[in-house]
Design a protein around this motif. Structure first.
Motif, PDB file in Angstrom:
ATOM      1  N   PRO A  40       0.829  -1.210   0.000  1.00  0.00           N
ATOM      2  CA  PRO A  40       0.000   0.000   0.000  1.00  0.00           C
ATOM      3  C   PRO A  40       0.861   1.257   0.000  1.00  0.00           C
ATOM      4  O   PRO A  40       1.977   1.272   0.525  1.00  0.00           O
ATOM      5  CB  PRO A  40      -0.765  -0.123   1.330  1.00  0.00           C
ATOM      6  N   GLN A  41       0.337   2.300  -0.579  1.00  0.00           N
ATOM      7  CA  GLN A  41       1.003   3.594  -0.539  1.00  0.00           C
ATOM      8  C   GLN A  41       0.314   4.418   0.550  1.00  0.00           C
ATOM      9  O   GLN A  41      -0.764   4.975   0.357  1.00  0.00           O
ATOM     10  CB  GLN A  41       0.897   4.287  -1.903  1.00  0.00           C
ATOM     11  N   VAL A  42       0.942   4.453   1.706  1.00  0.00           N
ATOM     12  CA  VAL A  42       0.385   5.140   2.876  1.00  0.00           C
ATOM     13  C   VAL A  42       1.483   5.967   3.538  1.00  0.00           C
ATOM     14  O   VAL A  42       2.663   5.840   3.198  1.00  0.00           O
ATOM     15  CB  VAL A  42      -0.208   4.122   3.889  1.00  0.00           C
ATOM     16  N   GLN A  85       9.830   2.930   1.985  1.00  0.00           N
ATOM     17  CA  GLN A  85      11.121   2.259   1.787  1.00  0.00           C
ATOM     18  C   GLN A  85      11.023   0.885   1.146  1.00  0.00           C
ATOM     19  O   GLN A  85      12.044   0.348   0.689  1.00  0.00           O
ATOM     20  CB  GLN A  85      11.831   2.109   3.150  1.00  0.00           C
ATOM     21  N   ILE A  86       9.838   0.287   1.094  1.00  0.00           N
ATOM     22  CA  ILE A  86       9.770  -1.125   0.716  1.00  0.00           C
ATOM     23  C   ILE A  86      10.236  -1.394  -0.708  1.00  0.00           C
ATOM     24  O   ILE A  86      10.896  -2.420  -0.969  1.00  0.00           O
ATOM     25  CB  ILE A  86       8.355  -1.697   0.944  1.00  0.00           C
ATOM     26  N   ALA A  87       9.968  -0.514  -1.653  1.00  0.00           N
ATOM     27  CA  ALA A  87      10.411  -0.769  -3.025  1.00  0.00           C
ATOM     28  C   ALA A  87      11.932  -0.841  -3.100  1.00  0.00           C
ATOM     29  O   ALA A  87      12.497  -1.718  -3.774  1.00  0.00           O
ATOM     30  CB  ALA A  87       9.873   0.301  -3.965  1.00  0.00           C
ATOM     31  N   LEU A 122       0.877   3.225  -8.612  1.00  0.00           N
ATOM     32  CA  LEU A 122      -0.233   4.073  -9.045  1.00  0.00           C
ATOM     33  C   LEU A 122      -0.702   4.918  -7.868  1.00  0.00           C
ATOM     34  O   LEU A 122      -1.059   4.390  -6.815  1.00  0.00           O
ATOM     35  CB  LEU A 122      -1.382   3.201  -9.563  1.00  0.00           C
ATOM     36  N   ASN A 123      -0.694   6.228  -8.041  1.00  0.00           N
ATOM     37  CA  ASN A 123      -1.128   7.170  -7.007  1.00  0.00           C
ATOM     38  C   ASN A 123      -2.374   7.879  -7.510  1.00  0.00           C
ATOM     39  O   ASN A 123      -2.317   8.620  -8.490  1.00  0.00           O
ATOM     40  CB  ASN A 123      -0.008   8.186  -6.722  1.00  0.00           C
ATOM     41  N   VAL A 124      -3.523   7.636  -6.863  1.00  0.00           N
ATOM     42  CA  VAL A 124      -4.791   8.125  -7.416  1.00  0.00           C
ATOM     43  C   VAL A 124      -5.523   9.135  -6.544  1.00  0.00           C
ATOM     44  O   VAL A 124      -6.440   9.799  -7.027  1.00  0.00           O
ATOM     45  CB  VAL A 124      -5.745   6.945  -7.700  1.00  0.00           C
ATOM     46  N   GLN A 125      -5.161   9.262  -5.270  1.00  0.00           N
ATOM     47  CA  GLN A 125      -5.888  10.202  -4.430  1.00  0.00           C
ATOM     48  C   GLN A 125      -4.959  10.835  -3.404  1.00  0.00           C
ATOM     49  O   GLN A 125      -3.876  10.332  -3.123  1.00  0.00           O
ATOM     50  CB  GLN A 125      -7.064   9.529  -3.725  1.00  0.00           C
ATOM     51  N   GLY A 174      -3.482  13.607   6.932  1.00  0.00           N
ATOM     52  CA  GLY A 174      -2.313  13.086   6.235  1.00  0.00           C
ATOM     53  C   GLY A 174      -2.297  11.589   6.077  1.00  0.00           C
ATOM     54  O   GLY A 174      -1.251  11.009   5.740  1.00  0.00           O
ATOM     55  N   PHE A 175      -3.440  10.943   6.304  1.00  0.00           N
ATOM     56  CA  PHE A 175      -3.503   9.494   6.219  1.00  0.00           C
ATOM     57  C   PHE A 175      -4.381   9.060   5.047  1.00  0.00           C
ATOM     58  O   PHE A 175      -4.987   9.863   4.354  1.00  0.00           O
ATOM     59  CB  PHE A 175      -4.044   8.911   7.532  1.00  0.00           C
ATOM     60  N   GLY A 176      -4.464   7.749   4.852  1.00  0.00           N
ATOM     61  CA  GLY A 176      -5.308   7.183   3.811  1.00  0.00           C
ATOM     62  C   GLY A 176      -4.500   6.432   2.772  1.00  0.00           C
ATOM     63  O   GLY A 176      -3.290   6.632   2.628  1.00  0.00           O
ATOM     64  N   LEU A 177      -5.177   5.547   2.052  1.00  0.00           N
ATOM     65  CA  LEU A 177      -4.552   4.769   0.995  1.00  0.00           C
ATOM     66  C   LEU A 177      -4.555   5.613  -0.276  1.00  0.00           C
ATOM     67  O   LEU A 177      -5.539   5.663  -1.000  1.00  0.00           O
ATOM     68  CB  LEU A 177      -5.310   3.460   0.782  1.00  0.00           C
ATOM     69  N   THR A 178      -3.451   6.283  -0.549  1.00  0.00           N
ATOM     70  CA  THR A 178      -3.386   7.176  -1.707  1.00  0.00           C
ATOM     71  C   THR A 178      -3.113   6.428  -3.004  1.00  0.00           C
ATOM     72  O   THR A 178      -3.358   6.938  -4.090  1.00  0.00           O
ATOM     73  CB  THR A 178      -2.298   8.241  -1.507  1.00  0.00           C
ATOM     74  N   GLY A 179      -2.619   5.227  -2.884  1.00  0.00           N
ATOM     75  CA  GLY A 179      -2.309   4.415  -4.053  1.00  0.00           C
ATOM     76  C   GLY A 179      -1.682   3.110  -3.601  1.00  0.00           C
ATOM     77  O   GLY A 179      -1.773   2.734  -2.433  1.00  0.00           O
TER      78      GLY A 179
END
Length: 280
Positions: free
Chosen positions: A197-199, A206-208, A224-227, A233-238
């Motif tokens: 997840p992109q959070v 760092q995971i990539a 993919l970053n969609v929101q 400052g939180f949430g699943l942005t991509g």
């Protein structure tokens, strides 16, 4: 701690990206005569009703699969994925979403193997209801990280590992890296597909880079970053998918469809994607 239920998130933008990549990997594996084994370390429930109370609570599928369900201009890789989602909905209406076990079973040939692992008791119960086990398909209610050790290398020496834990616990990030390192020592030629997840968490950022360090040969990374994050400052942005030993066809397939997917799924003007790879 087993609070995570994927039904709340089924068919969201992260599922679209993850399953788009998975379908292309499996189609490539199936293009060769020799059978292969797919090991799904965190299988979930296998399939999800999008009109259930869980899916309706946040309606995440509305910003994911629902946005591209009726697209007539989908690039080939996306069209392949959508064809399977439609097959899972034979009445032509978007009522169900196939998890990775269901998508995989639609692509496996006679002789291929599917190994499904899910620790959550409720998810495993649903998985058993959605999956018919047998010689080709086996499932177990165990920790997928631990189970992977007994699955590689497969007897046919061709295999794909899908690793997509919930990352509900921060320790999942380290477990992904440790499990991959161990598996690669046993089965260096396997194809490993890791979703993350992109959070707003340093481990996610760092995971990539850490995954790149584990790859003995080639790798591919798509994100993919969609929101935008919420007010705090939180949430699943991509989300991102990292593939170790990717099929040589995968980069071109994703290069042809990621701009289209970004445009369709983007929820703000800054929506973007990243596609990078390293071949040896």
């Amino acid at each position: 701690m087993l609070a995570y239920r994927h039904a709340f998130h089924a068919g969201n933008h992260a599922d679209v990206l993850k399953h788009l990549v998975l379908v292309q990997v499996l189609q490539y594996m199936a293009s060769k005569d020799k059978p292969f084994r797919l090991i799904d370390t965190h299988a979930g429930g296998g399939g999800y009703a999008l009109h259930s109370s869980q899916s309706q609570k946040k309606g995440e599928y509305l910003q994911g699969i629902s946005r591209i369900w009726g697209a007539g201009d989908a690039p080939p890789a996306v069209a392949d994925y959508l064809r399977l989602v439609r097959r899972f909905n034979p009445d032509g209406q978007l009522n169900l979403y196939p998890g990775s076990p269901a998508l995989s079973q639609m692509l496996l040939r006679r002789g291929d193997q599917l190994r499904l692992f899910e620790l959550h008791p409720t998810e495993f119960k649903i998985l058993t209801e959605n999956t018919r086990p047998g010689r080709q398909v086996q499932l177990a209610q165990v920790d997928g990280f631990a189970a992977l050790r007994g699955q590689v290398p497969p007897s046919m020496r061709r295999g794909v590992v899908l690793m997509d834990p919930s990352y509900e616990l921060v320790s999942d990030y380290a477990k992904v890296i440790d499990s991959l390192r161990d598996a690669l020592q046993r089965f260096a030629e396997g194809v490993y597909v890791v979703w993350y997840p992109q959070v707003s968490r340093v481990e996610s950022i760092q995971i990539a880079r850490r995954l790149q360090a584990t790859a003995p040969k080639g790798w591919l990374h798509v994100r993919l970053n969609v929101q935008q994050p919420d007010a705090q400052g939180f949430g699943l942005t991509g989300s991102g998918v990292f593939v170790i030993n990717p099929p040589y066809t995968l980069h071109a397939q994703l290069a042809a469809c990621m701009p289209w997917l970004t445009q369709k799924l983007g929820q703000f003007e800054g929506a973007n994607h990243l596609l990078e790879h390293h071949a040896v």
